[in-house]
Design a protein around this motif. Structure first.
Motif, mmCIF file in Angstrom:
data_model
loop_
_atom_site.group_PDB
_atom_site.id
_atom_site.type_symbol
_atom_site.label_atom_id
_atom_site.label_comp_id
_atom_site.label_asym_id
_atom_site.label_seq_id
_atom_site.Cartn_x
_atom_site.Cartn_y
_atom_site.Cartn_z
ATOM 1 N N HIS A 8 0.720 -1.069 0.018
ATOM 2 C CA HIS A 8 -0.114 0.082 -0.069
ATOM 3 C C HIS A 8 0.859 1.109 -0.134
ATOM 4 O O HIS A 8 2.028 1.058 0.482
ATOM 5 N N HIS B 46 -8.037 13.100 1.594
ATOM 6 C CA HIS B 46 -8.508 11.865 1.494
ATOM 7 C C HIS B 46 -9.806 11.864 2.148
ATOM 8 O O HIS B 46 -10.185 12.503 3.199
ATOM 9 N N THR C 176 -6.336 7.398 -2.318
ATOM 10 C CA THR C 176 -4.800 7.519 -2.563
ATOM 11 C C THR C 176 -4.422 7.525 -3.771
ATOM 12 O O THR C 176 -3.603 8.593 -4.424
HETATM 13 P P1 13P Z 1 -7.368 4.060 -0.114
HETATM 14 O O1 13P Z 1 -5.851 3.132 -0.391
HETATM 15 O O2 13P Z 1 -8.348 3.264 -0.657
HETATM 16 O O3 13P Z 1 -7.322 5.329 -0.397
HETATM 17 O O4 13P Z 1 -7.598 4.030 1.500
HETATM 18 C C1 13P Z 1 -6.731 4.633 2.503
HETATM 19 C C2 13P Z 1 -6.739 3.822 3.625
HETATM 20 O O5 13P Z 1 -6.566 4.288 4.699
HETATM 21 C C3 13P Z 1 -6.182 2.465 3.587
HETATM 22 O O6 13P Z 1 -6.187 1.914 5.004
#
Ligand code: 13P
Ligand code: SF4
Length: 335
Positions: A47, A221, A238
């Motif tokens: 991530h 976000h 993100t």
């Molecule tokens: P996204 O990656 O879907 O934007 O989510 C952010 C998040 O907090 C993941 O834990």
């Protein structure tokens, strides 16, 4: 590795959450991880909130939705999830026959912790006519009680796919839920959960940062609180934030999400200036970092690949039920 030490560390896995083993001081983690990827036909999914070294060695870096799609299609014997527990669990739900490992089982999520299956079950019983939409940031047990999942990048699309006459329970992120209520004109019942990272932004400090960089565009976000979102010129997941910065002609941005995203973002726009939105507390980065995401380190990543532990396991009865709302989300999202 001394077999006794390994046995002891494996025995302590449930208590510690990760393999606590000594490694030689001179060990080059990046080199070892690359070797293990080949040897074990492993894929590392990371991530954007992971530390830069982990993002750089991963085979794929993405947001929650992209990682779910990737997890559904990977052709590897070992899936190494450099993220948090619910993400690795989603990969396992989609790949029951593959081994999925997570460097540290303690890498949880404040949203997931705010919504326990037993509480959601009681809430559902009080509102039996409601469709249950849950953010992917939940346990497999909670997903098993849900009608459909969503992530921050497809939440509006998922909610819009539900007939207008159907009332909705949205769990567990009240900030994302309130934002989607506003965007869709719905009146969903919101669970009282929040992301500790996105609730840590200080509006006063954000205004000060903007005063210092008056040409910078604020982007946020949707897990952030409404008063932060109000200041933002763009709100998105993100990957949405990265695309916006790439495609927008502005040269400066204040970014209200976890600071790990700045690594990939800066690579995409080396000539632009990026400032992390400041948190209430003065901490080392003067930004907001996810303590769960940052539990994964290069050492833990190496150890979990070398010894293939800790492994993610989801009981089959729960897995089958949890797969339904995830698959519905992936199907609707790809249309
Ligand atoms: P996204 O990656 O879907 O934007 O989510 C952010 C998040 O907090 C993941 O834990
Ligand atoms: Fe959970 Fe927030 Fe960390 Fe994402 S950033 S894993 S939502 S606590």
């Amino acid at each position: 590795m001394d077999q006794m030490n390994l046995k002891e560390a494996a025995k302590n896995l449930n208590k510690k959450g990760f393999l606590d083993l000594e490694v030689p001081k001179e060990l080059d983690f990046a080199k070892e991880i690359k070797r293990l990827k080949k040897e074990k036909n492993a894929v590392i999914l990371a991530h954007y909130y992971q530390e830069p070294a982990i993002q750089d060695i991963a085979d794929f870096v993405g947001d929650s939705l992209q990682l779910s799609y990737k997890a559904a299609e990977v052709d590897a014997d070992l899936i190494v999830f450099a993220g948090v527990h619910f993400m690795a669990e989603t990969a396992k739900i989609l790949n029951p026959d593959k081994k999925v490992v997570l460097p540290d089982l303690n890498a949880g999520c404040s949203l997931s912790e705010a919504c326990e299956a037993k509480d959601l079950k009681v809430f559902k019983e009080k509102h039996p006519d409601h469709v249950v939409v849950t953010y992917v940031n939940t346990s497999a047990e909670v997903k098993a009680l849900s009608d459909i999942c969503c992530t921050s990048s497809n939440a509006k699309k998922i909610v819009d796919s539900i007939p207008l006459d159907k009332p909705i329970i949205f769990a567990p992120d009240k900030n994302l839920g309130a934002y989607i209520n506003k965007e869709t004109g719905r009146d969903m019942l919101l669970w009282d959960g929040a992301c500790i990272v996105h609730e840590a932004f200080s509006i006063d400090k954000l205004i000060d940062t903007h005063k210092s960089h008056p040409d910078a565009k604020i982007i946020a976000h949707p897990e952030s609180e409404a008063h932060i979102l109000k200041t933002a010129e763009y709100i998105g997941s993100t990957s949405g934030l990265i695309n916006y910065v790439k495609n927008n002609p502005a040269k400066e941005f204040i970014v209200a999400t976890e600071a790990g995203i700045l690594h990939e973002m800066q690579k995409e726009v080396p000539d632009k200036s990026l400032y992390p939105a400041p948190a209430f507390e003065d901490n080392t980065c003067a930004c907001s970092e996810c303590p769960y995401m940052k539990m994964n380190t290069m050492k833990k990543l190496y150890l979990c690949m070398e010894y293939e532990m800790p492994e993610i396991d989801v009981p089959e009865a729960i897995r089958k039920k949890a797969l339904i709302p995830i698959q519905r989300m992936l199907d609707i999202s790809s249309k």
